[in-house]
Design a protein around this motif. Structure first.
Motif, mmCIF file in Angstrom:
data_model
loop_
_atom_site.group_PDB
_atom_site.id
_atom_site.type_symbol
_atom_site.label_atom_id
_atom_site.label_comp_id
_atom_site.label_asym_id
_atom_site.label_seq_id
_atom_site.Cartn_x
_atom_site.Cartn_y
_atom_site.Cartn_z
ATOM 1 N N TRP A 47 0.829 -1.201 0.000
ATOM 2 C CA TRP A 47 0.000 0.000 0.000
ATOM 3 C C TRP A 47 0.871 1.262 0.000
ATOM 4 O O TRP A 47 0.567 2.236 -0.675
ATOM 5 C CB TRP A 47 -0.917 -0.023 1.222
ATOM 6 N N GLN A 48 1.965 1.235 0.732
ATOM 7 C CA GLN A 48 2.769 2.425 0.911
ATOM 8 C C GLN A 48 3.602 2.777 -0.314
ATOM 9 O O GLN A 48 3.749 3.955 -0.647
ATOM 10 C CB GLN A 48 3.667 2.259 2.142
ATOM 11 N N PRO B 139 2.966 2.178 -3.698
ATOM 12 C CA PRO B 139 2.190 2.879 -4.731
ATOM 13 C C PRO B 139 1.724 4.266 -4.289
ATOM 14 O O PRO B 139 1.636 5.177 -5.114
ATOM 15 C CB PRO B 139 0.985 1.963 -4.970
ATOM 16 N N THR B 140 1.446 4.453 -3.004
ATOM 17 C CA THR B 140 1.050 5.767 -2.511
ATOM 18 C C THR B 140 2.193 6.766 -2.666
ATOM 19 O O THR B 140 1.999 7.893 -3.142
ATOM 20 C CB THR B 140 0.618 5.684 -1.037
ATOM 21 N N PHE B 141 3.387 6.360 -2.311
ATOM 22 C CA PHE B 141 4.546 7.237 -2.449
ATOM 23 C C PHE B 141 4.819 7.561 -3.914
ATOM 24 O O PHE B 141 5.084 8.716 -4.265
ATOM 25 C CB PHE B 141 5.781 6.584 -1.808
ATOM 26 N N VAL B 142 4.736 6.561 -4.781
ATOM 27 C CA VAL B 142 4.941 6.790 -6.215
ATOM 28 C C VAL B 142 3.887 7.756 -6.746
ATOM 29 O O VAL B 142 4.183 8.651 -7.550
ATOM 30 C CB VAL B 142 4.929 5.456 -6.986
ATOM 31 N N GLY B 143 2.643 7.611 -6.304
ATOM 32 C CA GLY B 143 1.581 8.513 -6.724
ATOM 33 C C GLY B 143 1.822 9.944 -6.293
ATOM 34 O O GLY B 143 1.564 10.886 -7.051
ATOM 35 N N ILE B 144 2.329 10.128 -5.099
ATOM 36 C CA ILE B 144 2.622 11.476 -4.607
ATOM 37 C C ILE B 144 3.754 12.098 -5.415
ATOM 38 O O ILE B 144 3.685 13.260 -5.815
ATOM 39 C CB ILE B 144 2.961 11.438 -3.100
ATOM 40 N N VAL B 145 4.785 11.319 -5.693
ATOM 41 C CA VAL B 145 5.939 11.835 -6.421
ATOM 42 C C VAL B 145 5.583 12.168 -7.876
ATOM 43 O O VAL B 145 6.007 13.187 -8.413
ATOM 44 C CB VAL B 145 7.105 10.820 -6.356
ATOM 45 N N LEU B 146 4.789 11.323 -8.507
ATOM 46 C CA LEU B 146 4.489 11.498 -9.928
ATOM 47 C C LEU B 146 3.184 12.248 -10.209
ATOM 48 O O LEU B 146 2.767 12.343 -11.364
ATOM 49 C CB LEU B 146 4.441 10.128 -10.611
ATOM 50 N N ALA B 147 2.545 12.792 -9.198
ATOM 51 C CA ALA B 147 1.240 13.431 -9.371
ATOM 52 C C ALA B 147 1.283 14.621 -10.327
ATOM 53 O O ALA B 147 0.338 14.861 -11.076
ATOM 54 C CB ALA B 147 0.694 13.869 -8.019
ATOM 55 N N ASP B 148 2.364 15.355 -10.330
ATOM 56 C CA ASP B 148 2.453 16.527 -11.202
ATOM 57 C C ASP B 148 2.649 16.159 -12.670
ATOM 58 O O ASP B 148 2.444 16.994 -13.550
ATOM 59 C CB ASP B 148 3.601 17.431 -10.755
#
Length: 93
Positions: free
Chosen positions: A3-4, A6-15
């Motif tokens: 869970w953690q 993919p969440t971190f990857v999503g935060i980093v790549l959100a922009d």
């Protein structure tokens, strides 16, 4: 961890995700982390990958029917794999 990461990857790549893709795309990405944690064996991974490929291939269908087609394909492939290669712990009738 399933869970953690993919969440971190999503935060980093959100922009990097274009805004015209909308919130629906972000919701799908958020649910992927949950979905991946439920995949337990090779057959479930194959069915999930097949559903993802079908969803992308059928993207042009109206009314977002690609999601329905992808779910049907994933279930059908999962059932086919279960019938073709049953688990060793099941008793054969």
């Amino acid at each position: 961890m399933s869970w953690q990461i993919p969440t971190f990857v999503g935060i980093v790549l959100a922009d990097r995700v274009p805004q015209e893709w909308g919130l629906g795309f972000a919701g799908v990405l958020a649910l992927l982390g949950l979905a991946y944690s439920t995949l337990s064996g090779r057959k479930s991974w194959i069915a999930a990958v097949a559903a993802a490929v079908v969803a992308v291939a059928a993207f042009a269908l109206p009314l977002r029917l690609n999601v329905v087609v992808a779910i049907a394909a994933g279930v059908a492939i999962g059932l086919l794999l279960d019938r073709r290669w049953p688990d060793a712990t099941e008793e054969r009738a």
